[in-house]
Design an enzyme around this catalytic site. Structure first.
Site, PDB file in Angstrom:
ATOM      1  N   ASN A  16     -34.552 121.546  59.510  1.00  0.00           N
ATOM      2  CA  ASN A  16     -33.285 122.630  59.119  1.00  0.00           C
ATOM      3  C   ASN A  16     -34.456 123.955  59.148  1.00  0.00           C
ATOM      4  O   ASN A  16     -35.255 124.051  58.656  1.00  0.00           O
ATOM      5  CB  ASN A  16     -33.523 122.663  57.242  1.00  0.00           C
ATOM      6  N   ASP A  27     -38.955 105.511  43.139  1.00  0.00           N
ATOM      7  CA  ASP A  27     -39.058 106.088  44.229  1.00  0.00           C
ATOM      8  C   ASP A  27     -39.780 105.414  45.760  1.00  0.00           C
ATOM      9  O   ASP A  27     -40.621 104.919  45.317  1.00  0.00           O
ATOM     10  CB  ASP A  27     -39.920 107.427  44.748  1.00  0.00           C
ATOM     11  N   LEU A  50     -40.500 105.871  48.691  1.00  0.00           N
ATOM     12  CA  LEU A  50     -42.601 106.887  49.129  1.00  0.00           C
ATOM     13  C   LEU A  50     -42.235 106.735  51.375  1.00  0.00           C
ATOM     14  O   LEU A  50     -43.093 106.640  51.748  1.00  0.00           O
ATOM     15  CB  LEU A  50     -43.534 105.818  49.364  1.00  0.00           C
ATOM     16  N   LYS A  83     -22.292 110.546  51.864  1.00  0.00           N
ATOM     17  CA  LYS A  83     -21.892 111.100  50.319  1.00  0.00           C
ATOM     18  C   LYS A  83     -19.931 111.380  50.481  1.00  0.00           C
ATOM     19  O   LYS A  83     -20.327 111.218  49.481  1.00  0.00           O
ATOM     20  CB  LYS A  83     -21.951 112.701  51.427  1.00  0.00           C
ATOM     21  N   THR A 109     -21.410 119.644  52.650  1.00  0.00           N
ATOM     22  CA  THR A 109     -20.911 119.027  53.957  1.00  0.00           C
ATOM     23  C   THR A 109     -19.326 118.216  53.193  1.00  0.00           C
ATOM     24  O   THR A 109     -18.626 117.990  54.742  1.00  0.00           O
ATOM     25  CB  THR A 109     -22.221 118.144  54.581  1.00  0.00           C
ATOM     26  N   SER A 150     -23.366 116.928  48.904  1.00  0.00           N
ATOM     27  CA  SER A 150     -23.024 118.082  49.243  1.00  0.00           C
ATOM     28  C   SER A 150     -22.254 118.553  49.641  1.00  0.00           C
ATOM     29  O   SER A 150     -20.920 117.658  49.508  1.00  0.00           O
ATOM     30  CB  SER A 150     -23.442 117.149  50.913  1.00  0.00           C
ATOM     31  N   ARG A 169     -25.529 124.038  68.106  1.00  0.00           N
ATOM     32  CA  ARG A 169     -25.895 123.119  67.944  1.00  0.00           C
ATOM     33  C   ARG A 169     -24.511 122.410  67.681  1.00  0.00           C
ATOM     34  O   ARG A 169     -24.389 123.235  66.957  1.00  0.00           O
ATOM     35  CB  ARG A 169     -26.689 123.486  66.050  1.00  0.00           C
ATOM     36  N   ASN A 214     -40.305 108.787  52.585  1.00  0.00           N
ATOM     37  CA  ASN A 214     -40.398 110.427  52.859  1.00  0.00           C
ATOM     38  C   ASN A 214     -41.147 111.078  51.736  1.00  0.00           C
ATOM     39  O   ASN A 214     -40.813 112.779  51.072  1.00  0.00           O
ATOM     40  CB  ASN A 214     -38.938 110.441  53.008  1.00  0.00           C
ATOM     41  N   TYR A 229     -24.456 110.424  57.860  1.00  0.00           N
ATOM     42  CA  TYR A 229     -24.835 110.910  56.638  1.00  0.00           C
ATOM     43  C   TYR A 229     -23.668 111.411  56.005  1.00  0.00           C
ATOM     44  O   TYR A 229     -23.965 110.978  54.787  1.00  0.00           O
ATOM     45  CB  TYR A 229     -25.985 112.571  57.277  1.00  0.00           C
TER      46      TYR A 229
HETATM   47  C1  UD1 Z   1     -26.959 120.568  57.219  1.00  0.00           C
HETATM   48  C2  UD1 Z   1     -25.453 119.933  55.463  1.00  0.00           C
HETATM   49  C3  UD1 Z   1     -26.202 119.646  55.091  1.00  0.00           C
HETATM   50  C4  UD1 Z   1     -27.155 119.067  54.997  1.00  0.00           C
HETATM   51  C5  UD1 Z   1     -28.266 119.319  55.425  1.00  0.00           C
HETATM   52  C6  UD1 Z   1     -29.258 117.679  55.580  1.00  0.00           C
HETATM   53  C7  UD1 Z   1     -23.247 121.517  56.056  1.00  0.00           C
HETATM   54  C8  UD1 Z   1     -23.020 122.482  56.146  1.00  0.00           C
HETATM   55  N1  UD1 Z   1     -24.695 121.683  56.042  1.00  0.00           N
HETATM   56  O1  UD1 Z   1     -27.328 121.407  56.999  1.00  0.00           O
HETATM   57  O2  UD1 Z   1     -25.122 119.982  53.613  1.00  0.00           O
HETATM   58  O3  UD1 Z   1     -27.706 118.807  53.843  1.00  0.00           O
HETATM   59  O4  UD1 Z   1     -27.496 119.507  57.158  1.00  0.00           O
HETATM   60  O5  UD1 Z   1     -29.971 118.496  57.011  1.00  0.00           O
HETATM   61  O6  UD1 Z   1     -23.128 120.664  56.999  1.00  0.00           O
HETATM   62  N2  UD1 Z   1     -30.359 126.876  62.118  1.00  0.00           N
HETATM   63  C9  UD1 Z   1     -30.835 127.631  63.891  1.00  0.00           C
HETATM   64  N3  UD1 Z   1     -32.457 127.485  64.118  1.00  0.00           N
HETATM   65  C10 UD1 Z   1     -32.956 126.272  63.445  1.00  0.00           C
HETATM   66  C11 UD1 Z   1     -32.072 125.432  62.671  1.00  0.00           C
HETATM   67  C12 UD1 Z   1     -30.979 125.614  61.975  1.00  0.00           C
HETATM   68  O7  UD1 Z   1     -30.562 128.520  64.299  1.00  0.00           O
HETATM   69  O8  UD1 Z   1     -33.638 126.345  64.160  1.00  0.00           O
HETATM   70  C13 UD1 Z   1     -29.205 127.159  62.331  1.00  0.00           C
HETATM   71  C14 UD1 Z   1     -28.221 126.087  61.379  1.00  0.00           C
HETATM   72  O9  UD1 Z   1     -26.697 126.480  63.442  1.00  0.00           O
HETATM   73  C15 UD1 Z   1     -26.873 126.568  60.726  1.00  0.00           C
HETATM   74  C16 UD1 Z   1     -28.428 127.346  60.041  1.00  0.00           C
HETATM   75  O10 UD1 Z   1     -29.247 127.347  60.347  1.00  0.00           O
HETATM   76  O11 UD1 Z   1     -26.421 127.863  60.896  1.00  0.00           O
HETATM   77  C17 UD1 Z   1     -28.509 126.559  58.891  1.00  0.00           C
HETATM   78  O12 UD1 Z   1     -29.174 124.776  59.222  1.00  0.00           O
HETATM   79  P1  UD1 Z   1     -29.528 124.061  59.023  1.00  0.00           P
HETATM   80  O13 UD1 Z   1     -31.282 124.398  57.764  1.00  0.00           O
HETATM   81  O14 UD1 Z   1     -29.859 122.584  59.760  1.00  0.00           O
HETATM   82  O15 UD1 Z   1     -28.298 123.375  57.348  1.00  0.00           O
HETATM   83  P2  UD1 Z   1     -27.464 122.579  57.662  1.00  0.00           P
HETATM   84  O16 UD1 Z   1     -26.657 122.442  58.757  1.00  0.00           O
HETATM   85  O17 UD1 Z   1     -26.244 123.407  57.088  1.00  0.00           O
END
Ligand code: UD1
Length: 336
Positions: A199, A33, A35, A155, A128, A126, A293, A37, A151
């Site tokens: 996320n 690793d 480091l 993958k 994705t 992923s 988004r 992240n 990103y």
């Molecule tokens: C995406 C990718 C995933 C990747 C990840 C890395 C897809 C389907 N998934 O995840 O493969 O590993 O990014 O970062 O492409 N949301 C909110 N408010 C927030 C944050 C998120 O409403 O502040 C919602 C998003 O719109 C989404 C859900 O929560 O609908 C999940 O979002 P997030 O956790 O960012 O993951 P993905 O975008 O699905």
């Protein structure tokens, strides 16, 4: 004798949980690793949970010669490869860094494996790669689409490179993760916060902890039951266990290349995730509905039948457990 497995990115979120489960399954993981992240403190958490402090090299996987030395010194049987950048938004701003780290890094690792005759690899991919699937749940035969972000493209390209390499005696299992969340139930390892989270779940726990003011739900006008996006959230411990099964499978299978969806098979909307968090913790979350988004897909969840039948793996932990463990991890973090 215990088999040695090299885990690149083994101090990261999914990597550290996988190292714990590999130790529990009787393997000897060694960590590589850089480091970028993570921190060496993660080793303390791994040791407290498993009773073993794995050997750890602070090294970037682009250092092919050093990698070769590690793989041969430890007589490594297989590699689980996590070391990669993973922020979708950042990859749009820094595409070259993402291609260099994720693609050149993979090639460096494959060269080191070839030189030292290590033939088995588990690759972090992923969901994705499917984009917005036409049919749900999505299975491994569903078409892959052009990636939305650099990103995602790393993958997809990583998978393509590994398919080509598999024709030369290199065996690969691709694990296509859905949305990994949660933390170890001991709250000794979890996702390390770095800046403002992109996320959903880290944003929820940081808002509940008062680190962020308010969560914005990105859009409620999607074609889903409550209008918010659907994802297949999977507990990181379940995901880690899939890697143990993948390593076992690599030892037995004659197939040089196979891909598996790693999800629960259950889709949850953003509002359902918030509700599960509120129900499990008793905390009322400050959130508002905002705009969509860019780049978000409407809905995706996994058909993981192939992993169930061929790997003998199944997700066991539900959304409430994911929220509980994510929250307990958040609660023991030093304040902002
Ligand atoms: C995406 C990718 C995933 C990747 C990840 C890395 C897809 C389907 N998934 O995840 O493969 O590993 O990014 O970062 O492409 N949301 C909110 N408010 C927030 C944050 C998120 O409403 O502040 C919602 C998003 O719109 C989404 C859900 O929560 O609908 C999940 O979002 P997030 O956790 O960012 O993951 P993905 O975008 O699905």
């Amino acid at each position: 004798m215990s088999k040695t497995i090299a885990v690149t990115g083994g101090l990261g979120f999914i990597g550290s949980h996988t190292v714990v489960e590999m130790i529990k399954a009787g393997y000897t993981p060694i960590i590589i690793d850089d480091l970028s992240n993570s921190t060496l403190n993660v080793l303390d958490g791994i040791e407290k949970i498993s009773g073993i402090r794995p050997v750890c090299y602070t090294l970037n996987i682009l250092e092919t010669t050093e990698l070769e030395a590690i793989l041969s010194t430890h007589r490594v049987e297989a590699v689980i490869h996590f070391a990669a950048f993973k922020a979708v938004g950042e990859s749009v701003i820094k595409p070259l860094e993402y291609y260099h780290n994720n693609i050149s890094g993979l090639i460096s690792l494959l060269n080191a494996m070839k030189k030292t005759n290590v033939r088995n690899l588990v690759f972090s991919s992923s969901c994705t790669v499917y984009g917005q699937p036409k049919e749900l749940p999505v299975n491994e035969l569903s078409p892959m689409i052009k990636a939305e972000s650099p990103y995602g493209n790393t993958k997809k390209i990583g998978e393509e490179i590994l398919i080509d390499i598999s024709k030369t005696g290199h065996k690969t299992i691709l694990l296509r993760y859905f949305n990994p969340v949660g933390a170890h139930p001991s709250a000794l390892i979890g996702e390390l916060p770095l800046g403002i989270p992109n996320n959903l779940v880290p944003f929820i726990t940081q808002t509940a902890a008062g680190w962020r003011n308010q969560l914005t739900v990105f859009g409620n006008d999607y074609k889903t039951p409550d209008g918010t996006c659907i994802r297949d959230y999977i507990h990181v411990v379940d995901l880690a266990l899939a890697h143990v099964k993948a390593v076992e499978h690599l030892e037995k299978t004659e197939l040089m290349y196979s891909a598996f969806n790693i999800g629960t098979g259950k889709g949850s909307t953003v509002l359902e995730v918030i509700e599960a968090f509120e129900e499990t913790t008793g905390i009322s979350l400050n959130y508002k509905i905002g705009k969509r988004r860019d780049g978000d897909i409407e809905k995706v969840w996994a058909d993981s039948t192939k992993a169930n039948t061929e790997l003998g793996w199944k997700a066991n932990l539900d959304l409430n457990q994911m929220m509980k463990d994510a929250w307990e991890w958040q609660c023991q973090l030093p304040t902002k």
